[in-house]
Write an enzyme that holds these catalytic residues in place. Structure first.
Site, PDB file in Angstrom:
ATOM      1  N   ARG A   1       0.835  -1.218   0.000  1.00  0.00           N
ATOM      2  CA  ARG A   1       0.000   0.000   0.000  1.00  0.00           C
ATOM      3  C   ARG A   1       0.869   1.267   0.000  1.00  0.00           C
ATOM      4  O   ARG A   1       1.891   1.333   0.670  1.00  0.00           O
ATOM      5  CB  ARG A   1      -0.967  -0.034   1.187  1.00  0.00           C
ATOM      6  CG  ARG A   1      -1.902  -1.235   1.043  1.00  0.00           C
ATOM      7  CD  ARG A   1      -2.964  -1.281   2.076  1.00  0.00           C
ATOM      8  NE  ARG A   1      -3.911  -0.187   1.915  1.00  0.00           N
ATOM      9  CZ  ARG A   1      -4.906   0.046   2.761  1.00  0.00           C
ATOM     10  NH1 ARG A   1      -5.066  -0.726   3.826  1.00  0.00           N
ATOM     11  NH2 ARG A   1      -5.739   1.049   2.548  1.00  0.00           N
TER      12      ARG A   1
ATOM     13  N   ASP B   1     -15.562   2.768   1.291  1.00  0.00           N
ATOM     14  CA  ASP B   1     -15.453   1.400   1.821  1.00  0.00           C
ATOM     15  C   ASP B   1     -16.689   0.551   1.512  1.00  0.00           C
ATOM     16  O   ASP B   1     -16.662  -0.672   1.680  1.00  0.00           O
ATOM     17  CB  ASP B   1     -15.225   1.429   3.336  1.00  0.00           C
ATOM     18  CG  ASP B   1     -13.848   1.980   3.681  1.00  0.00           C
ATOM     19  OD1 ASP B   1     -12.960   1.988   2.809  1.00  0.00           O
ATOM     20  OD2 ASP B   1     -13.668   2.407   4.842  1.00  0.00           O
TER      21      ASP B   1
HETATM   22  C1  S3P Z   1     -10.112   5.624   6.981  1.00  0.00           C
HETATM   23  C2  S3P Z   1     -10.093   6.304   5.789  1.00  0.00           C
HETATM   24  C3  S3P Z   1     -10.338   5.666   4.473  1.00  0.00           C
HETATM   25  C4  S3P Z   1     -10.989   4.299   4.621  1.00  0.00           C
HETATM   26  C5  S3P Z   1     -10.359   3.467   5.694  1.00  0.00           C
HETATM   27  C6  S3P Z   1     -10.429   4.185   7.034  1.00  0.00           C
HETATM   28  C7  S3P Z   1      -9.849   6.365   8.216  1.00  0.00           C
HETATM   29  O1  S3P Z   1      -9.097   5.499   3.819  1.00  0.00           O
HETATM   30  O2  S3P Z   1     -10.958   3.608   3.393  1.00  0.00           O
HETATM   31  O3  S3P Z   1     -11.042   2.236   5.792  1.00  0.00           O
HETATM   32  O4  S3P Z   1     -10.117   5.837   9.309  1.00  0.00           O
HETATM   33  O5  S3P Z   1      -9.360   7.502   8.136  1.00  0.00           O
HETATM   34  P1  S3P Z   1      -8.431   6.688   2.973  1.00  0.00           P
HETATM   35  O6  S3P Z   1      -8.170   7.789   3.898  1.00  0.00           O
HETATM   36  O7  S3P Z   1      -7.154   6.136   2.424  1.00  0.00           O
HETATM   37  O8  S3P Z   1      -9.428   7.025   1.902  1.00  0.00           O
END
Ligand code: S3P
Length: 428
Positions: free
Chosen positions: A123, A316
């Protein structure tokens, strides 16, 4: 890592589910509690593997965290209470843990090495290592800081104004957590608004944050104070039952205590647009985050187009929305969702490949997918590919399959919803 036979041909789902705690808010409650002064108590904390990774990392950073049946108790000693860890910190499968923790560590003058599982190793991390390095943190990692293992030595950082290339709450939160410890002011400008749990939590812990459209700013040198956090149910977990209730015949389900933060409720807007029979009863008196009960019944659905600034509000939920679209009349287009490629798996590939195995008419595009409905799903051998949300989506798909469905790597579901199958059984 055996194969698990899923329940198929379900004729009705009925009952109530008390949705488990929100993952994003649970992570943040431990992190903010760890750097605040004084005790923080947390009820409704999600005991999923991801949040437990956050707990174990902060214990290694010297924070005392008590786990009780009814609450978590975090003994914060302020930013300076964090100690250089003696061992490598392992974030497991959790992107939120590593990216937000990097923001905290950017302000600490000690050395930390961070690793995670195989998925974390793929990632992208430059999205946080670049702005944090600009602030003055010394960070290195595989492929110039793009991948784990990462090492960081923080301290002596200065505020920046940062235009984030993607709408990501993890990126925004990481920079704000560093900004709270930096000299001067830190501003993050997002292309679209992402979830705002960090902003709400800064205020709950007695800090200040300014928001103006897509601009979010904090001043450095802020001391946070321990507080009580009541974690609402996770709408991203509720989503699997919202879709199950809409597509399984003769169903009526109530999801209780669901967080209804407007930066997270894109799935509700989309389901209503598609014609879902969904009603919400808001619960009054919640302080930090809005909460309510959601009722869903079997619905007659039509296709839709999903894109633009709606995407961060349901990022998500796109795997389970793709399943919903297979049961809607006509075409559904999901676009502007490139970010799906860098989640726990490449979710464009995993959703399209696994749903195709079950007989769905679904095609990948560069930034999303196109689904033709409505078609009967058959059966087959599918895999979560180690991605919790893909595993749960496939378990919901199986409910309307005519033939046998086996799920490989079912255990991934414990990352966000250890009680998922027990809750699903209760509705049968
Ligand atoms: C999250 C932000 C999202 C989400 C992840 C949780 C968070 O990711 O997909 O499951 O808790 O800030 P991204 O910030 O990469 O979009």
């Amino acid at each position: 890592m055996g194969k698990h036979t899923l329940k198929t041909n379900i004729t009705s789902l009925q009952g109530d589910i008390l949705v488990p705690g929100d993952k994003s808010i649970s992570h943040r409650s431990v992190m903010f509690g760890a750097v605040a002064e004084g005790v923080t108590t947390v009820t409704g904390f999600l005991m999923g593997e991801d949040c437990l990774s956050t707990v174990s990392c902060f214990r290694q950073l010297g924070v005392e965290i008590e786990e009780h049946a009814d609450q978590m108790v975090i003994h914060g000693k302020g930013w300076d209470g964090l100690k250089e860890p003696k061992e490598v910190l392992n974030v497991g499968n959790s992107g939120t843990t590593i990216r937000l923790m990097m923001g905290i560590l950017a302000g600490r003058d000690f050395h930390t090495t961070l690793i995670g599982d195989e998925s974390i190793g793929k990632r992208p991390m430059t999205r946080v290592t670049k702005p944090l390095s600009q602030m003055g943190a010394r960070i290195d990692g595989r492929q110039s800081g793009e991948y784990t293992p990462l090492s960081i030595r923080g301290g002596g950082i200065s505020g920046i104004e940062y235009r984030a290339p993607v709408a990501s709450a993890q990126v925004k939160s990481s920079i704000l957590l560093a900004g709270l410890q930096a000299d001067g002011k830190t501003t993050v400008i997002e292309p679209e608004k992402s979830r705002d749990h960090t902003e709400r939590m800064i205020r709950q812990f007695g800090g200040t944050v300014e928001e103006d459209g897509l601009f979010v700013s904090v001043r450095g040198g802020q001391t946070l104070k321990g507080t009580h956090i009541k974690v609402p149910g996770d709408i991203s977990s509720a989503a699997f039952f919202l879709v199950a209730g809409a597509i399984v015949p003769d169903s009526s389900i109530t999801l209780k205590n669901v967080g209804l933060n407007p930066t997270r409720t894109g799935i509700i807007d989309v389901m209503r647009e598609m014609g879902a029979d969904l009603t919400i009863e808001e619960i009054d008196g919640e302080q930090m985050e809005p909460v309510g009960n959601i009722h869903i019944k079997t619905s007659h659905l039509k296709g839709t187009t999903i894109g633009g600034d709606l995407i961060p509000r349901l990022i998500d939920e796109l795997p389970i929305i793709a399943l919903l679209a297979t049961q809607a009349e006509g075409e559904t287009i999901i676009r502007d969702a490139h970010e799906l490629k860098v989640k726990e798996t490449n979710r464009i590939d995993t959703v399209v490949n696994e749903l195709s195995k079950l007989g769905a008419d679904i095609t990948a595009t560069d930034d999303g997918m196109i689904i033709q409905g409505k078609n009967k799903l058959s059966g087959g051998i599918v895999s979560s590919h180690g991605d919790h949300r893909i595993g749960m989506m496939l378990a919901v798909a199986a409910l309307i399959c005519n033939d046998e469905v086996s799920l490989e790597q079912k255990e991934a579901i414990s990352v966000s919803y250890p009680q998922f199958f027990a809750d699903l059984e209760k509705l049968m």
